[in-house]
Write a protein that holds these residues in place. Structure first.
Motif, short mmCIF file in Angstrom:
data_model
loop_
_atom_site.label_atom_id
_atom_site.label_comp_id
_atom_site.label_asym_id
_atom_site.label_seq_id
_atom_site.Cartn_x
_atom_site.Cartn_y
_atom_site.Cartn_z
N VAL A 70 0.85 -1.19 0.00
CA VAL A 70 0.00 0.00 0.00
C VAL A 70 0.89 1.24 0.00
O VAL A 70 2.01 1.20 0.51
N GLN A 71 0.38 2.32 -0.56
CA GLN A 71 1.12 3.57 -0.54
C GLN A 71 0.99 4.25 0.82
O GLN A 71 0.00 4.04 1.54
N ALA A 72 1.95 5.07 1.14
CA ALA A 72 1.90 5.84 2.38
C ALA A 72 0.60 6.63 2.43
O ALA A 72 0.17 7.21 1.43
N GLY A 73 -0.01 6.63 3.61
CA GLY A 73 -1.29 7.29 3.79
C GLY A 73 -2.48 6.38 3.58
O GLY A 73 -3.61 6.75 3.92
N GLY A 74 -2.25 5.22 3.03
CA GLY A 74 -3.33 4.28 2.75
C GLY A 74 -3.73 3.47 3.96
O GLY A 74 -3.23 3.67 5.08
N SER A 75 -4.65 2.53 3.72
CA SER A 75 -5.21 1.71 4.79
C SER A 75 -5.20 0.24 4.41
O SER A 75 -5.26 -0.10 3.22
N LEU A 76 -5.12 -0.59 5.42
CA LEU A 76 -5.28 -2.03 5.28
C LEU A 76 -6.02 -2.55 6.50
O LEU A 76 -5.90 -1.95 7.59
N PHE A 132 0.84 -18.75 21.51
CA PHE A 132 0.41 -19.23 20.20
C PHE A 132 0.56 -18.10 19.19
O PHE A 132 0.13 -16.96 19.47
N TRP A 133 1.16 -18.41 18.06
CA TRP A 133 1.43 -17.42 17.02
C TRP A 133 0.85 -17.87 15.69
O TRP A 133 0.84 -19.06 15.38
N GLY A 134 0.43 -16.89 14.90
CA GLY A 134 0.10 -17.16 13.51
C GLY A 134 1.35 -17.17 12.67
O GLY A 134 2.45 -16.94 13.17
N GLN A 135 1.17 -17.41 11.38
CA GLN A 135 2.32 -17.53 10.47
C GLN A 135 2.81 -16.17 10.00
O GLN A 135 3.91 -16.06 9.45
N GLY A 136 2.02 -15.13 10.21
CA GLY A 136 2.40 -13.78 9.83
C GLY A 136 1.88 -13.39 8.46
O GLY A 136 1.66 -14.23 7.58
N THR A 137 1.68 -12.09 8.29
CA THR A 137 1.27 -11.54 7.00
C THR A 137 2.10 -10.28 6.73
O THR A 137 2.28 -9.45 7.62
N GLN A 138 2.62 -10.16 5.53
CA GLN A 138 3.53 -9.07 5.19
C GLN A 138 2.74 -7.81 4.86
O GLN A 138 1.80 -7.84 4.05
N VAL A 139 3.15 -6.71 5.47
CA VAL A 139 2.62 -5.38 5.14
C VAL A 139 3.79 -4.54 4.65
O VAL A 139 4.79 -4.39 5.36
N THR A 140 3.65 -4.00 3.46
CA THR A 140 4.68 -3.15 2.89
C THR A 140 4.07 -1.82 2.51
O THR A 140 3.08 -1.78 1.77
N VAL A 141 4.65 -0.74 3.04
CA VAL A 141 4.15 0.61 2.78
C VAL A 141 5.20 1.36 1.98
O VAL A 141 6.34 1.55 2.44
N SER A 142 4.83 1.77 0.79
CA SER A 142 5.77 2.49 -0.07
C SER A 142 5.62 3.99 0.11
O SER A 142 4.53 4.49 0.41
N SER A 143 6.73 4.68 -0.05
CA SER A 143 6.71 6.14 0.15
C SER A 143 6.40 6.87 -1.15
O SER A 143 6.36 6.30 -2.21
N THR A 164 6.09 -0.85 7.74
CA THR A 164 6.43 -2.05 6.96
C THR A 164 7.01 -3.12 7.88
O THR A 164 7.96 -2.87 8.62
N ALA A 165 6.41 -4.30 7.85
CA ALA A 165 6.81 -5.39 8.74
C ALA A 165 5.96 -6.62 8.43
O ALA A 165 4.97 -6.53 7.69
N VAL A 166 6.35 -7.73 9.02
CA VAL A 166 5.47 -8.89 9.08
C VAL A 166 4.63 -8.76 10.34
O VAL A 166 5.18 -8.54 11.42
N TYR A 167 3.34 -8.87 10.19
CA TYR A 167 2.41 -8.73 11.30
C TYR A 167 1.92 -10.11 11.74
O TYR A 167 1.50 -10.92 10.91
N TYR A 168 1.97 -10.32 13.06
CA TYR A 168 1.62 -11.62 13.63
C TYR A 168 0.48 -11.50 14.62
O TYR A 168 0.45 -10.59 15.45
N CYS A 169 -0.41 -12.43 14.55
CA CYS A 169 -1.47 -12.59 15.54
C CYS A 169 -0.92 -13.46 16.67
O CYS A 169 -0.16 -14.42 16.42
N HIS A 170 -1.31 -13.16 17.89
CA HIS A 170 -0.75 -13.86 19.05
C HIS A 170 -1.77 -13.92 20.18
O HIS A 170 -2.59 -12.99 20.35
N THR A 171 -1.70 -14.99 20.96
CA THR A 171 -2.42 -15.06 22.22
C THR A 171 -1.63 -15.88 23.20
O THR A 171 -0.92 -16.83 22.80
N ASP A 172 -1.69 -15.50 24.47
CA ASP A 172 -0.99 -16.28 25.48
C ASP A 172 -1.77 -16.40 26.79
O ASP A 172 -1.27 -16.97 27.76
#
Length: 119
Positions: free
Chosen positions: A12-18, A108-119, A90-98
């Protein structure tokens, strides 16, 4: 067994949403505290947002006012709405519970999902 499956990442471009989603199974979801973490290249994993079983939320200072964590217990799903995205998000985002209402249950962790923000 406990499973956490993230989805919704992308470019997503900077300023955008996900909106990220984390579908949980194998657990009593409604009594669970749920978190979102992220890990950028070369950096430590950090807590982004958390929501308790009762719906209380807290956020990292870096995302306050831009990200919203929510949950739908009927769907066993936790969400992270990310607005005003910045390149530094920009990072890999992980869901977690403990933990649940009774206490610590193990991580417990999820496998992660990549978020990339371009400038």
């Amino acid at each position: 067994q406990v499973q956490l499956v993230e989805s919704g990442g992308g470019l997503v471009q900077a300023g955008g949403s996900l909106r990220l989603s984390c579908a949980a199974s194998g657990m009593a979801f409604s009594i669970r505290n749920m978190d979102w973490y992220r890990q950028a290249p070369g950096k430590q994993r950090e807590l982004v947002a958390a929501i308790s079983s009762g719906g209380s939320t807290n956020y990292a200072d870096s995302v306050k006012g831009r990200f919203i964590i929510s949950r739908d217990n009927a769907k066993n799903t936790v969400y992270l709405q990310m607005n005003g995205l910045r390149p530094e998000d920009t990072a890999v985002y992980y869901c977690h519970t403990d933990r649940n209402k009774l206490g610590y249950t193990g991580d417990f962790w999820g496998q992660g999902t990549q978020v990339t923000v371009s400038s």
